[in-house]
Design a protein around this motif. Structure first.
Motif, PDB file in Angstrom:
ATOM      1  N   LEU A  54       0.821  -1.208   0.000  1.00  0.00           N
ATOM      2  CA  LEU A  54       0.000   0.000   0.000  1.00  0.00           C
ATOM      3  C   LEU A  54       0.855   1.258   0.000  1.00  0.00           C
ATOM      4  CD1 LEU A  54      -2.776  -1.041   2.560  1.00  0.00           C
ATOM      5  CD2 LEU A  54      -2.833  -1.158   0.058  1.00  0.00           C
ATOM      6  N   THR A  55       2.105   1.128   0.376  1.00  0.00           N
ATOM      7  CA  THR A  55       3.040   2.254   0.342  1.00  0.00           C
ATOM      8  C   THR A  55       4.276   1.793  -0.419  1.00  0.00           C
ATOM      9  OG1 THR A  55       3.899   1.569   2.506  1.00  0.00           O
ATOM     10  CG2 THR A  55       2.256   3.323   2.488  1.00  0.00           C
ATOM     11  N   PRO A  56       4.656   2.481  -1.505  1.00  0.00           N
ATOM     12  CA  PRO A  56       5.822   2.044  -2.277  1.00  0.00           C
ATOM     13  C   PRO A  56       7.107   2.097  -1.468  1.00  0.00           C
ATOM     14  CG  PRO A  56       5.084   4.208  -3.001  1.00  0.00           C
ATOM     15  CD  PRO A  56       4.041   3.696  -2.066  1.00  0.00           C
ATOM     16  N   VAL A  57       7.198   3.077  -0.595  1.00  0.00           N
ATOM     17  CA  VAL A  57       8.305   3.185   0.357  1.00  0.00           C
ATOM     18  C   VAL A  57       7.695   3.526   1.716  1.00  0.00           C
ATOM     19  CG1 VAL A  57      10.054   3.888  -1.320  1.00  0.00           C
ATOM     20  CG2 VAL A  57       8.635   5.619  -0.241  1.00  0.00           C
ATOM     21  N   ARG A 181       3.153  -0.402   4.841  1.00  0.00           N
ATOM     22  CA  ARG A 181       1.831  -1.028   4.883  1.00  0.00           C
ATOM     23  C   ARG A 181       1.646  -1.956   3.683  1.00  0.00           C
ATOM     24  NH1 ARG A 181       0.869   4.329   6.550  1.00  0.00           N
ATOM     25  NH2 ARG A 181       0.002   4.472   8.669  1.00  0.00           N
ATOM     26  N   VAL A 182       1.085  -3.110   3.979  1.00  0.00           N
ATOM     27  CA  VAL A 182       0.742  -4.053   2.921  1.00  0.00           C
ATOM     28  C   VAL A 182      -0.681  -4.550   3.146  1.00  0.00           C
ATOM     29  CG1 VAL A 182       3.109  -4.830   2.508  1.00  0.00           C
ATOM     30  CG2 VAL A 182       1.703  -6.022   4.181  1.00  0.00           C
ATOM     31  N   ARG A 183      -1.322  -4.907   2.060  1.00  0.00           N
ATOM     32  CA  ARG A 183      -2.647  -5.544   2.130  1.00  0.00           C
ATOM     33  C   ARG A 183      -2.487  -6.999   1.740  1.00  0.00           C
ATOM     34  NH1 ARG A 183      -7.489  -2.302  -0.314  1.00  0.00           N
ATOM     35  NH2 ARG A 183      -7.178  -1.328   1.730  1.00  0.00           N
ATOM     36  N   LEU A 184      -2.955  -7.887   2.603  1.00  0.00           N
ATOM     37  CA  LEU A 184      -2.905  -9.314   2.349  1.00  0.00           C
ATOM     38  C   LEU A 184      -4.301  -9.768   1.943  1.00  0.00           C
ATOM     39  CD1 LEU A 184      -0.791 -10.391   5.468  1.00  0.00           C
ATOM     40  CD2 LEU A 184       0.026  -9.665   3.214  1.00  0.00           C
ATOM     41  N   LEU A 185      -4.440 -10.266   0.725  1.00  0.00           N
ATOM     42  CA  LEU A 185      -5.734 -10.674   0.180  1.00  0.00           C
ATOM     43  C   LEU A 185      -5.834 -12.195   0.222  1.00  0.00           C
ATOM     44  CD1 LEU A 185      -5.648  -8.297  -2.898  1.00  0.00           C
ATOM     45  CD2 LEU A 185      -7.012  -7.975  -0.837  1.00  0.00           C
ATOM     46  N   PHE A 186      -6.705 -12.707   1.069  1.00  0.00           N
ATOM     47  CA  PHE A 186      -6.927 -14.148   1.208  1.00  0.00           C
ATOM     48  C   PHE A 186      -8.124 -14.515   0.333  1.00  0.00           C
ATOM     49  CE2 PHE A 186      -4.789 -12.610   4.910  1.00  0.00           C
ATOM     50  CZ  PHE A 186      -3.881 -13.596   5.256  1.00  0.00           C
ATOM     51  N   ARG A 187      -7.884 -15.239  -0.749  1.00  0.00           N
ATOM     52  CA  ARG A 187      -8.910 -15.517  -1.750  1.00  0.00           C
ATOM     53  C   ARG A 187      -9.259 -16.999  -1.746  1.00  0.00           C
ATOM     54  NH1 ARG A 187      -6.707 -15.797  -6.146  1.00  0.00           N
ATOM     55  NH2 ARG A 187      -8.381 -15.192  -7.566  1.00  0.00           N
ATOM     56  N   VAL A 268      -1.929  -4.546   6.989  1.00  0.00           N
ATOM     57  CA  VAL A 268      -0.938  -4.711   8.054  1.00  0.00           C
ATOM     58  C   VAL A 268       0.059  -3.561   7.990  1.00  0.00           C
ATOM     59  CG1 VAL A 268       0.724  -6.265   9.127  1.00  0.00           C
ATOM     60  CG2 VAL A 268      -1.198  -7.207   7.805  1.00  0.00           C
ATOM     61  N   SER A 269       0.311  -2.948   9.145  1.00  0.00           N
ATOM     62  CA  SER A 269       1.287  -1.853   9.244  1.00  0.00           C
ATOM     63  C   SER A 269       2.496  -2.340  10.031  1.00  0.00           C
ATOM     64  CB  SER A 269       0.671  -0.635   9.943  1.00  0.00           C
ATOM     65  OG  SER A 269      -0.422  -0.127   9.195  1.00  0.00           O
ATOM     66  N   PHE A 270       3.674  -2.077   9.474  1.00  0.00           N
ATOM     67  CA  PHE A 270       4.933  -2.412  10.136  1.00  0.00           C
ATOM     68  C   PHE A 270       5.735  -1.135  10.347  1.00  0.00           C
ATOM     69  CE2 PHE A 270       3.909  -6.182   7.592  1.00  0.00           C
ATOM     70  CZ  PHE A 270       4.025  -7.201   8.526  1.00  0.00           C
ATOM     71  N   GLN A 271       6.405  -1.060  11.473  1.00  0.00           N
ATOM     72  CA  GLN A 271       7.381   0.012  11.671  1.00  0.00           C
ATOM     73  C   GLN A 271       8.750  -0.504  11.244  1.00  0.00           C
ATOM     74  OE1 GLN A 271       8.618   1.367  15.705  1.00  0.00           O
ATOM     75  NE2 GLN A 271       7.879   3.366  15.055  1.00  0.00           N
ATOM     76  N   THR A 272       9.499   0.343  10.553  1.00  0.00           N
ATOM     77  CA  THR A 272      10.817  -0.075  10.077  1.00  0.00           C
ATOM     78  C   THR A 272      11.762   1.111  10.084  1.00  0.00           C
ATOM     79  OG1 THR A 272      11.998  -1.131   8.232  1.00  0.00           O
ATOM     80  CG2 THR A 272      10.194   0.343   7.658  1.00  0.00           C
TER      81      THR A 272
END
Length: 295
Positions: A54-57, A181-187, A268-272
């Motif tokens: 969701l965020t390129p960087v 941030r990433v989006r995890l799509l469970f299909r 999902v949001s991660f701090q890095t």
């Protein structure tokens, strides 16, 4: 000096997220867990997990960030590019070596070996090492972090040598804290059976809830029965450096090829940590531009 390097690596982050999902969801083949690509048709019709950044960087937590300096051991290379008979010396830390007198047939490699031995004989707080040719050269590494070695070479007229600062004595980091941030799509395709064979009609719901709790768990072991490492340790380790912050759940029904597909999404949001690492040029590095021909 080495070129500036960036700490953040999207490839490393996505690889670690992929490995995490493979471990958490053995019901889904590893090849069916993949990154979303623009305008791409899903590689698997039915059960799969798609990773959508969701965020390129990473988004920075501060508009300004900060900088920090760390002392490091200064590293030099000393190369002889043109061999000439006569006395050769090296000066470092304000001390000049005893001359190595080259003969008419001596090669650059011979002179380099003699200069290295002369530096070692001084007993200064430095360590020398052989360097692979070409050119014929040896390395000098300071034993004390932050010290400036001030290396120079003197030789007979017609000879040529080059000194290079490989690693300078101060390493600077321009850094910030970022949120990735990433989006995890469970299909999956829901079962219409009254008693589905799997026991679970909507597999995507079960997988999404499991991953959500796996991300929250602080001490879920990588190997069952062993204390370390934990799954969270794997996410936080270099080069991914992902620290879980929060997870939000979404429900996204959709149609593919006329069939209804159930999709449960987790944002999902991660701090890095994000940083640019580079050597700060010292006065030692000023004016070093290629071989010096002695006159």
């Amino acid at each position: 000096m080495p070129p500036p390097s960036v700490l953040w690596s999207e490839e490393a982050a996505l690889d670690q997220i992929h490995a995490f999902l493979v471990a958490a969801c053995p019901e889904v083949p590893a090849t069916s867990i993949y990154r979303a690509q623009p305008s791409a048709v899903p590689g698997v019709f039915g059960r799969s997990i798609v990773i959508l950044p969701l965020t390129p960087v990473p988004e920075y937590g501060s508009p300004f960030g900060a900088e920090a300096d760390n002392k490091q051991r200064q590293r030099w290379s000393v190369a002889v590019t043109t061999a000439v008979a006569g006395p050769w010396t090296v000066t470092l830390l304000g001390v000049t070596t005893a001359p190595f007198v080259a003969g008419p047939g001596d090669t650059p490699a011979t002179i380099v070996a003699g200069l290295r031995a002369a530096v070692d004989a001084l007993g200064l707080p430095v360590t020398t090492q052989a360097l692979a040719p070409p050119p014929a050269a040896f390395g000098i590494l300071g034993d004390v972090a932050g010290a400036s070695l001030g290396v120079s070479v003197q030789g007979p007229a017609g000879g040529a040598a080059a000194t290079t600062v490989v690693d300078d004595n101060v390493r600077r980091a321009a850094y910030n804290w970022g949120v990735y941030r990433v989006r995890l799509l469970f299909r999956d395709v829901p079962s219409a059976q009254a008693q589905p064979a799997s026991g679970v009609r909507y597999v995507s719901t079960m997988l999404a809830e499991r991953v959500r709790l796996w991300l929250q768990a602080t001490s879920l072991p990588v190997t069952n029965g062993l204390a370390y490492p934990y799954r969270r340790d794997q996410l936080q380790a270099a080069p991914a450096r992902l620290s879980w912050l929060q997870t939000e759940a979404l429900y996204l029904p959709m149609q593919e090829n006329g069939a209804w597909v159930r999709v449960v999404a987790l944002d999902v949001s991660f701090q890095t940590p994000v940083a640019l690492l580079h050597d700060v040029p010292s006065l030692d590095a000023m004016g070093l531009a290629g071989p010096v021909v002695f006159t």
